[in-house]
Each structure stands twice: as structure tokens, then as C-alpha cells.
Design a protein around this motif. Structure first.
Motif, PDB file in Angstrom:
ATOM      1  N   GLU A  54      30.021 -41.778  34.359  1.00 44.16           N
ATOM      2  CA  GLU A  54      30.690 -42.838  35.117  1.00 44.16           C
ATOM      3  C   GLU A  54      31.165 -43.901  34.134  1.00 44.16           C
ATOM      4  OE1 GLU A  54      28.124 -45.596  37.242  1.00 44.16           O
ATOM      5  OE2 GLU A  54      29.624 -45.885  38.808  1.00 44.16           O
ATOM      6  N   PRO A  64      28.877 -58.133  37.148  1.00 46.51           N
ATOM      7  CA  PRO A  64      27.904 -57.827  36.083  1.00 46.51           C
ATOM      8  C   PRO A  64      28.517 -57.134  34.863  1.00 46.51           C
ATOM      9  CG  PRO A  64      27.552 -56.401  38.008  1.00 46.51           C
ATOM     10  CD  PRO A  64      28.543 -57.448  38.421  1.00 46.51           C
ATOM     11  N   ILE A  65      29.550 -56.334  35.089  1.00 46.03           N
ATOM     12  CA  ILE A  65      30.131 -55.639  33.931  1.00 46.03           C
ATOM     13  C   ILE A  65      30.926 -56.623  33.060  1.00 46.03           C
ATOM     14  CG2 ILE A  65      31.559 -53.694  33.162  1.00 46.03           C
ATOM     15  CD1 ILE A  65      29.019 -52.874  34.711  1.00 46.03           C
ATOM     16  N   LYS A  67      30.115 -59.721  32.500  1.00 49.06           N
ATOM     17  CA  LYS A  67      29.122 -60.430  31.681  1.00 49.06           C
ATOM     18  C   LYS A  67      28.626 -59.527  30.546  1.00 49.06           C
ATOM     19  CE  LYS A  67      25.139 -63.469  32.143  1.00 49.06           C
ATOM     20  NZ  LYS A  67      24.098 -64.005  33.017  1.00 49.06           N
ATOM     21  N   TYR A  68      28.392 -58.258  30.884  1.00 48.69           N
ATOM     22  CA  TYR A  68      27.902 -57.306  29.877  1.00 48.69           C
ATOM     23  C   TYR A  68      28.936 -57.143  28.746  1.00 48.69           C
ATOM     24  CZ  TYR A  68      26.029 -52.895  28.032  1.00 48.69           C
ATOM     25  OH  TYR A  68      25.532 -51.902  27.215  1.00 48.69           O
ATOM     26  N   HIS A  77      25.573 -48.265  29.704  1.00 49.42           N
ATOM     27  CA  HIS A  77      25.214 -49.361  30.606  1.00 49.42           C
ATOM     28  C   HIS A  77      24.010 -49.058  31.482  1.00 49.42           C
ATOM     29  CE1 HIS A  77      25.698 -52.139  34.077  1.00 49.42           C
ATOM     30  NE2 HIS A  77      25.921 -52.982  33.096  1.00 49.42           N
ATOM     31  N   GLY A 108      27.556 -47.995  47.221  1.00 49.81           N
ATOM     32  CA  GLY A 108      27.999 -47.679  45.872  1.00 49.81           C
ATOM     33  C   GLY A 108      29.174 -46.712  45.913  1.00 49.81           C
ATOM     34  N   THR A 114      22.840 -47.485  46.989  1.00 48.51           N
ATOM     35  CA  THR A 114      22.468 -47.640  45.584  1.00 48.51           C
ATOM     36  C   THR A 114      21.680 -48.938  45.357  1.00 48.51           C
ATOM     37  OG1 THR A 114      23.411 -47.639  43.370  1.00 48.51           O
ATOM     38  CG2 THR A 114      24.730 -48.669  45.049  1.00 48.51           C
ATOM     39  N   PHE A 116      19.350 -51.118  41.969  1.00 44.28           N
ATOM     40  CA  PHE A 116      19.075 -51.160  40.522  1.00 44.28           C
ATOM     41  C   PHE A 116      17.688 -51.743  40.240  1.00 44.28           C
ATOM     42  CE2 PHE A 116      23.612 -50.875  40.762  1.00 44.28           C
ATOM     43  CZ  PHE A 116      23.998 -50.181  39.620  1.00 44.28           C
ATOM     44  N   PRO A 119      16.263 -53.998  33.847  1.00 47.25           N
ATOM     45  CA  PRO A 119      16.015 -53.283  32.576  1.00 47.25           C
ATOM     46  C   PRO A 119      14.694 -53.651  31.896  1.00 47.25           C
ATOM     47  CG  PRO A 119      17.960 -54.741  32.403  1.00 47.25           C
ATOM     48  CD  PRO A 119      17.559 -54.697  33.835  1.00 47.25           C
ATOM     49  N   GLU A 128      19.584 -47.149  37.900  1.00 45.50           N
ATOM     50  CA  GLU A 128      20.104 -47.149  39.271  1.00 45.50           C
ATOM     51  C   GLU A 128      19.454 -45.976  40.011  1.00 45.50           C
ATOM     52  OE1 GLU A 128      24.360 -46.499  39.293  1.00 45.50           O
ATOM     53  OE2 GLU A 128      24.478 -46.439  41.475  1.00 45.50           O
TER      54      GLU A 128
HETATM   55  C1  LIG Z   1      27.116 -49.570  42.437  1.00 45.56           C
HETATM   56  C2  LIG Z   1      28.460 -49.052  42.031  1.00 45.56           C
HETATM   57  C3  LIG Z   1      28.419 -48.130  40.840  1.00 45.56           C
HETATM   58  C4  LIG Z   1      27.774 -46.816  41.215  1.00 45.56           C
HETATM   59  O1  LIG Z   1      27.319 -46.092  40.344  1.00 45.56           O
HETATM   60  O2  LIG Z   1      27.786 -46.456  42.441  1.00 45.56           O
HETATM   61  C5  LIG Z   1      27.751 -48.797  39.657  1.00 45.56           C
HETATM   62  O3  LIG Z   1      26.994 -48.252  38.931  1.00 45.56           O
HETATM   63  S1  LIG Z   1      28.210 -50.436  39.416  1.00 45.56           S
HETATM   64  C6  LIG Z   1      27.314 -50.965  38.004  1.00 45.56           C
HETATM   65  C7  LIG Z   1      27.380 -52.425  37.941  1.00 45.56           C
HETATM   66  N1  LIG Z   1      26.318 -53.039  38.673  1.00 45.56           N
HETATM   67  C8  LIG Z   1      25.226 -53.522  38.081  1.00 45.56           C
HETATM   68  O4  LIG Z   1      25.071 -53.471  36.866  1.00 45.56           O
HETATM   69  C9  LIG Z   1      24.223 -54.156  39.002  1.00 45.56           C
HETATM   70  C10 LIG Z   1      22.910 -54.391  38.324  1.00 45.56           C
HETATM   71  N2  LIG Z   1      23.030 -55.314  37.207  1.00 45.56           N
HETATM   72  C11 LIG Z   1      22.710 -56.616  37.300  1.00 45.56           C
HETATM   73  O5  LIG Z   1      22.308 -57.090  38.378  1.00 45.56           O
HETATM   74  C12 LIG Z   1      22.851 -57.466  36.075  1.00 45.56           C
HETATM   75  O6  LIG Z   1      23.787 -56.902  35.191  1.00 45.56           O
HETATM   76  C13 LIG Z   1      21.483 -57.640  35.307  1.00 45.56           C
HETATM   77  C14 LIG Z   1      20.446 -58.340  36.221  1.00 45.56           C
HETATM   78  C15 LIG Z   1      20.948 -56.323  34.774  1.00 45.56           C
HETATM   79  C16 LIG Z   1      21.749 -58.569  34.129  1.00 45.56           C
HETATM   80  O7  LIG Z   1      22.361 -59.719  34.652  1.00 45.56           O
HETATM   81  P1  LIG Z   1      22.042 -61.181  34.089  1.00 45.56           P
HETATM   82  O8  LIG Z   1      22.906 -62.158  34.794  1.00 45.56           O
HETATM   83  O9  LIG Z   1      20.569 -61.437  34.066  1.00 45.56           O
HETATM   84  O10 LIG Z   1      22.647 -60.966  32.645  1.00 45.56           O
HETATM   85  P2  LIG Z   1      22.090 -61.333  31.230  1.00 45.56           P
HETATM   86  O11 LIG Z   1      23.214 -61.042  30.297  1.00 45.56           O
HETATM   87  O12 LIG Z   1      21.524 -62.720  31.226  1.00 45.56           O
HETATM   88  O13 LIG Z   1      20.964 -60.243  30.993  1.00 45.56           O
HETATM   89  C17 LIG Z   1      19.574 -60.470  31.172  1.00 45.56           C
HETATM   90  C18 LIG Z   1      18.851 -59.480  30.285  1.00 45.56           C
HETATM   91  O14 LIG Z   1      19.162 -58.154  30.710  1.00 45.56           O
HETATM   92  C19 LIG Z   1      19.764 -57.419  29.629  1.00 45.56           C
HETATM   93  N3  LIG Z   1      20.764 -56.522  30.167  1.00 45.56           N
HETATM   94  C20 LIG Z   1      21.846 -56.850  30.889  1.00 45.56           C
HETATM   95  N4  LIG Z   1      22.537 -55.759  31.237  1.00 45.56           N
HETATM   96  C21 LIG Z   1      21.857 -54.710  30.700  1.00 45.56           C
HETATM   97  C22 LIG Z   1      22.072 -53.304  30.713  1.00 45.56           C
HETATM   98  N5  LIG Z   1      23.118 -52.762  31.353  1.00 45.56           N
HETATM   99  N6  LIG Z   1      21.205 -52.516  30.069  1.00 45.56           N
HETATM  100  C23 LIG Z   1      20.121 -53.039  29.406  1.00 45.56           C
HETATM  101  N7  LIG Z   1      19.864 -54.386  29.377  1.00 45.56           N
HETATM  102  C24 LIG Z   1      20.731 -55.190  30.014  1.00 45.56           C
HETATM  103  C25 LIG Z   1      20.363 -58.496  28.748  1.00 45.56           C
HETATM  104  O15 LIG Z   1      20.528 -58.015  27.446  1.00 45.56           O
HETATM  105  C26 LIG Z   1      19.318 -59.590  28.839  1.00 45.56           C
HETATM  106  O16 LIG Z   1      18.231 -59.256  28.024  1.00 45.56           O
HETATM  107  P3  LIG Z   1      17.479 -60.373  27.143  1.00 45.56           P
HETATM  108  O17 LIG Z   1      16.413 -59.634  26.408  1.00 45.56           O
HETATM  109  O18 LIG Z   1      16.955 -61.371  28.131  1.00 45.56           O
HETATM  110  O19 LIG Z   1      18.552 -60.946  26.260  1.00 45.56           O
END
Ligand SMILES: CC[C@H](C(=O)O)C(=O)SCCNC(=O)CCNC(=O)[C@H](O)C(C)(C)COP(=O)(O)OP(=O)(O)OC[C@H]1O[C@@H](n2cnc3c(N)ncnc32)[C@H](O)[C@@H]1OP(=O)(O)O
Ligand SMILES: [Co+2]
Length: 136
Positions: A54, A64-65, A67-68, A77, A108, A114, A116, A119, A128
Motif C-alpha cells: 500500500e 498523519p501522513i 506529518k510523517y 510506514h 479504511g 481498521t 491502529f 508504535p 494496523e
Molecule cells: C486507514 C486507511 C488506510 C488503510 O490501510 O486502509 C491506511 O493505512 S491510512 C494510514 C494513515 N493513518 C495513520 O497513520 C493513522 C495512525 N497514525 C497516527 O494516528 C499518527 O500518525 C501517530 C499517532 C502514529 C503519530 O502521530 P503524532 O501526532 O503523535 O506524530 P509524531 O510525529 O509526534 O509521532 C509521535 C511518535 O510516533 C512516531 N511515529 C509516528 N509515525 C510513525 C510510524 N508510521 N511508524 C513508527 N513510528 C512513528 C514518531 O517518530 C514519534 O516518536 P518519538 O520517539 O516520540 O519521536
């Protein structure tokens, strides 16, 4: 119960360029793109049985993407486990202390439900869980 690896997701800064790369360079079948409003994400799927790749990209530059990508520029991701009973899996994992990023599953791609897991609960890997619709 978790029944398979539904997909591996890659966050990409240039959606069209990445779709072209996976089609033309890697020769994968492009199933199609789908905007998932609830997740503020554009998705593109490449079936690679028994799983899929994906691509994820911010929908209208938000979510969220976005911000990432701001922080990392792109990269692996999340991984997504398919569940045959997402409510039961969420309840079971909550009891074990896993922190979910929403109270309940949301819509989703592919009409799946879906949800999550944060991490920090899984050694830094965003996980997810999804459940395909009953008629899938
Ligand atoms: C659902 C539709 C589709 C599908 O398959 O059907 C999808 O897959 S859509 C995918 C997009 N949706 C999401 O990603 C939803 C879940 N994600 C979130 O809610 C946020 O991205 C979250 C909570 C993981 C991070 O958001 P936050 O605002 O807290 O961002 P920060 O940059 O402050 O991150 C905090 C902390 O988490 C680490 N982080 C962020 N993203 C990832 C990641 N993808 N993998 C691993 N780690 C991640 C980030 O580095 C920060 O770590 P820290 O140690 O505190 O610096
Ligand atoms: Co996904």
C-alpha cells in the motif's frame, strides 16, 4: 484472530511518481487508488499475494501522513494484520495493555474496518488491524 498480513505500507512524497515506479520498474500489478477521507489519506494498492503493498500519501496535504513526511521524507510506514473479528482482537490486545489510536475501528480502504496500535507498543512499528467486509 489475526489471519494474515494484509499489507505493508510505504509513505511517499510524490504519489504519481511512486505509483509509476512500482508499476514500471518493479512490474507490479496496480489495483487502483482510493482516497480514504476518514484517514485523510490517499492509498494505492499493488497486490502481491498473499499480501499487498500500500502506498500512502496525504489527502489534500493534511493528516498523519503529511506529518510523517514532514519529519521523515518518506519510508516504511506501517504493517497491517488482517483480522476475522476485529472487535475481539482489539479487546484481547487492550487487556494486554496495547494502546489503540482510536476508541473503535474506522472505515479504511476496500471498505474494511481498521484501527491502529501506537508504535511505542510494538518496538517503534505502527500496526494496523483490519477486517474486510463480510461479502469480501
Ligand atoms: C486507514 C486507511 C488506510 C488503510 O490501510 O486502509 C491506511 O493505512 S491510512 C494510514 C494513515 N493513518 C495513520 O497513520 C493513522 C495512525 N497514525 C497516527 O494516528 C499518527 O500518525 C501517530 C499517532 C502514529 C503519530 O502521530 P503524532 O501526532 O503523535 O506524530 P509524531 O510525529 O509526534 O509521532 C509521535 C511518535 O510516533 C512516531 N511515529 C509516528 N509515525 C510513525 C510510524 N508510521 N511508524 C513508527 N513510528 C512513528 C514518531 O517518530 C514519534 O516518536 P518519538 O520517539 O516520540 O519521536
Ligand atoms: Co494501511
Amino acid at each position: 484472530m489475526i489471519t494474515g498480513l494484509d499489507h505493508i505500507a510505504i509513505a511517499v512524497p510524490d504519489f504519481d511518481k511512486a505509483i509509476k515506479r512500482f508499476m514500471e520498474d518493479f512490474g507490479l500489478e496496480f489495483e487502483g487508488a482510493e482516497d480514504v477521507e476518514a484517514a485523510q489519506t490517499s492509498t494505492a494498492f499493488f497486490p502481491l499475494p498473499p499480501t499487498s503493498i500500500e502506498l500512502v500519501h496525504p489527502l489534500e496535504g493534511r493528516g498523519p501522513i503529511a506529518k510523517y513526511l514532514e519529519k521523515k521524507g518518506g519510508g516504511l510506514h506501517h504493517i497491517c494484520f488482517r483480522s476475522d473479528d476485529i472487535e475481539a482482537d482489539v479487546a484481547r490486545l487492550k487487556e494486554k495493555g496495547y494502546q489503540f489510536l482510536s476508541e473503535t475501528p474506522n472505515p479504511g480502504a476496500h471498505d474494511c474496518l481498521t484501527i491502529f496500535i501506537h508504535p511505542k507498543c510494538c518496538d517503534g512499528v505502527l500496526i494496523e488491524l483490519n477486517q474486510p467486509p463480510a461479502d469480501h
